[in-house]
Scaffold this active site. Structure first.
Site, PDB file in Angstrom:
ATOM      1  N   ASP A  29       0.871  -1.179   0.000  1.00  0.00           N
ATOM      2  CA  ASP A  29       0.000   0.000   0.000  1.00  0.00           C
ATOM      3  C   ASP A  29       0.908   1.228   0.000  1.00  0.00           C
ATOM      4  OD1 ASP A  29      -1.728   2.161   0.849  1.00  0.00           O
ATOM      5  OD2 ASP A  29      -3.133   0.650   1.570  1.00  0.00           O
ATOM      6  N   ILE A  30       0.678   2.165  -0.910  1.00  0.00           N
ATOM      7  CA  ILE A  30       1.549   3.346  -0.982  1.00  0.00           C
ATOM      8  C   ILE A  30       1.188   4.405   0.046  1.00  0.00           C
ATOM      9  CG2 ILE A  30       2.235   2.992  -3.374  1.00  0.00           C
ATOM     10  CD1 ILE A  30       0.201   5.227  -4.116  1.00  0.00           C
ATOM     11  N   HIS A  93     -10.482  -6.787  -1.975  1.00  0.00           N
ATOM     12  CA  HIS A  93      -9.104  -6.768  -1.485  1.00  0.00           C
ATOM     13  C   HIS A  93      -9.052  -6.941   0.023  1.00  0.00           C
ATOM     14  CE1 HIS A  93     -10.443  -2.562  -1.390  1.00  0.00           C
ATOM     15  NE2 HIS A  93      -9.550  -2.341  -0.443  1.00  0.00           N
ATOM     16  N   HIS A  95      -6.464  -6.108   3.369  1.00  0.00           N
ATOM     17  CA  HIS A  95      -5.314  -5.384   3.899  1.00  0.00           C
ATOM     18  C   HIS A  95      -4.592  -6.296   4.888  1.00  0.00           C
ATOM     19  CE1 HIS A  95      -6.592  -1.219   2.713  1.00  0.00           C
ATOM     20  NE2 HIS A  95      -7.784  -1.796   2.724  1.00  0.00           N
TER      21      HIS A  95
END
Length: 130
Positions: A29-30, A93, A95
């Protein structure tokens, strides 16, 4: 129109990939909550996680487990937290967030800012442990 995650899978948008197989993809994750915060996605674009076929959902969790083990070997933390929100991108998605306390997975916290070099080094470490 393809989701941003599909565009990442297709190489249209760069990412810091940590793992991939024929059905799943994982990348950093950016805007991470903690160092190593990783997103795990199916390559099949499906908006809602629980709309995935049972076999694909199970496979996604098995792939996420492998990524979590590699992540745990790469980042100092007590656990790898698992969070599913699913509202920010219309592509299922998960995390994976390295954590030492529940506060580490609070999405209202300020995000970390890492340099490109830090992301590259971290992605390489996770990939080597995958």
């Amino acid at each position: 129109m393809a989701s941003i995650f599909t565009r990442i899978i297709n190489g249209e948008i760069p990412c810091y990939k940590v793992a991939e197989d024929e059905r799943f993809f994982a990348f950093l994750d950016i805007r991470p909550l903690s160092k190593g915060h990783t997103l795990v996605i199916p390559k099949q674009e499906t908006d809602y996680l629980f709309d995935l076929q049972p076999e694909l959902l199970g496979g996604l969790m098995q792939f996420a487990q492998k990524v979590a083990h590699a992540l745990k070997q790469s980042v100092i933390c007590k656990r790898i937290g698992v969070v599913v929100i699913g509202l920010e991108v219309p592509h299922a998605h998960i995390h994976l967030i390295p954590m030492n306390s529940e506060a580490d997975i609070n999405f209202s916290r300020p995000k970390l800012e890492l340099s490109a070099e830090e992301f590259i080094t971290l992605a390489n470490q996770i990939r080597s442990n995958f």
